[in-house]
Design a protein around this motif. Sequence first.
Motif, PDB file in Angstrom:
ATOM      1  N   GLU A  61       9.867 -27.429  49.001  1.00  0.00           N
ATOM      2  CA  GLU A  61       9.106 -26.764  47.935  1.00  0.00           C
ATOM      3  C   GLU A  61      10.199 -26.118  46.932  1.00  0.00           C
ATOM      4  N   GLY A 116       9.502 -25.222  43.369  1.00  0.00           N
ATOM      5  CA  GLY A 116       8.498 -24.531  42.205  1.00  0.00           C
ATOM      6  C   GLY A 116       8.419 -23.056  42.038  1.00  0.00           C
ATOM      7  N   SER A 117       8.680 -22.526  43.122  1.00  0.00           N
ATOM      8  CA  SER A 117       8.396 -21.062  43.261  1.00  0.00           C
ATOM      9  C   SER A 117       9.618 -20.295  42.602  1.00  0.00           C
ATOM     10  N   GLY A 118       9.271 -19.012  42.128  1.00  0.00           N
ATOM     11  CA  GLY A 118      10.059 -18.198  41.747  1.00  0.00           C
ATOM     12  C   GLY A 118      10.420 -18.493  40.003  1.00  0.00           C
ATOM     13  N   ILE A 119      11.230 -17.723  39.511  1.00  0.00           N
ATOM     14  CA  ILE A 119      11.355 -17.843  38.109  1.00  0.00           C
ATOM     15  C   ILE A 119      11.930 -19.057  37.519  1.00  0.00           C
ATOM     16  N   ILE A 120      11.345 -19.338  36.535  1.00  0.00           N
ATOM     17  CA  ILE A 120      11.274 -20.525  35.831  1.00  0.00           C
ATOM     18  C   ILE A 120      12.984 -20.682  35.314  1.00  0.00           C
ATOM     19  N   ARG A 149      14.959 -27.016  35.257  1.00  0.00           N
ATOM     20  CA  ARG A 149      13.667 -26.580  35.006  1.00  0.00           C
ATOM     21  C   ARG A 149      12.580 -28.150  35.115  1.00  0.00           C
ATOM     22  N   ARG A 154      12.500 -29.511  38.733  1.00  0.00           N
ATOM     23  CA  ARG A 154      11.490 -28.788  39.534  1.00  0.00           C
ATOM     24  C   ARG A 154      10.197 -29.381  38.976  1.00  0.00           C
ATOM     25  N   GLU A 155      10.056 -29.428  37.875  1.00  0.00           N
ATOM     26  CA  GLU A 155       8.629 -29.820  37.549  1.00  0.00           C
ATOM     27  C   GLU A 155       8.297 -31.345  38.113  1.00  0.00           C
ATOM     28  N   GLY A 200       7.501 -31.407  41.491  1.00  0.00           N
ATOM     29  CA  GLY A 200       6.262 -30.853  42.018  1.00  0.00           C
ATOM     30  C   GLY A 200       5.206 -32.078  41.759  1.00  0.00           C
ATOM     31  N   ARG A 201       5.314 -32.642  40.318  1.00  0.00           N
ATOM     32  CA  ARG A 201       4.415 -33.682  40.080  1.00  0.00           C
ATOM     33  C   ARG A 201       4.590 -34.936  40.857  1.00  0.00           C
TER      34      ARG A 201
END
Lengths: 173, 114
Positions: free
Chosen positions: B68, B70-74, B81, B84-85, B88-89
């Motif tokens: 995982e 996606g957690s924390g500051i972007i 960035r 990460r997205e 997630g997707r």
Amino acid sequence: MRILLTGGSACGKSTYAEKLAMRFSTPRYYIATMRIYDEESRKKVERHRQMRKTKNFITIERDTDIHLIELSRRGTVLLECMCNLTANEMFDRYGNITDVYNKIISGIESLASQCENLIVVTNDVGSDGGKYDESTQEYIRTLGRLNISLAERFDCVYEMVCGIPIVLKGRLL
Amino acid sequence: MILVVGAIASGKKEYVKSLGYSDSDIADAILDERPVLYNLQDMVFSDPEGSGNLYDALLKKEVVICNEVGSGIIPVDETERKAREATGRLCNRLAQAAERVVRLVCGIPVVIKG
């Protein structure tokens, strides 16, 4: 009914929030807080607009001062998202920080008093454990405190993981 | 397909081994004939734009393991960035198709689907 949705980036929060909103009473208001300042944010806003297109939301664009929103009828409000709202309220364009906790809480309370159902999307910014500069740390703390306060006030809190809601408080609707 | 997610060192691989798989069944961020794919996030990070194309091949795996991320500051960095997205997707899509989704927390497998 008040529902708080949390989770990391791209974990399906928006999709699920919209799905929930569709089951609640009309009119449905979407409060968009993202400030458009570059191509990437423009694309993100456009993507969310496309997602909402067929769902009959009344979009209210307001990147700060949500306490000023006046809803014409009681219905369902989807506010997306706390991380943008908090950053927009906290940092002005000169980088000055304002204490925004009480302001945002009263904004949420004002919205809650004007609708039957309120869905708020937030983000899990504190969980990477990273060390950041002082202003970012202040942002993490403020959003963390806001999340705690909303979770206390709201009926249901879900954490989204891979598009799946995990119930942290309340029950699955 | 079983999707196994969780933080770094949360016990994902150990959990998969408890299902009966051994090290020789586990491919590390590479698509081959082995039934388990490990470190999916590394494959996405090496090519975020093209990561959606992995979907069909991943569905044929018995187990897919992903951090995982996606957690924390972007992140300020755009590439990071986007990666990460994209991770997630892709995981959202895989989770929809998976017969089971398991999230590891402190070594404890929490079944979140199936």
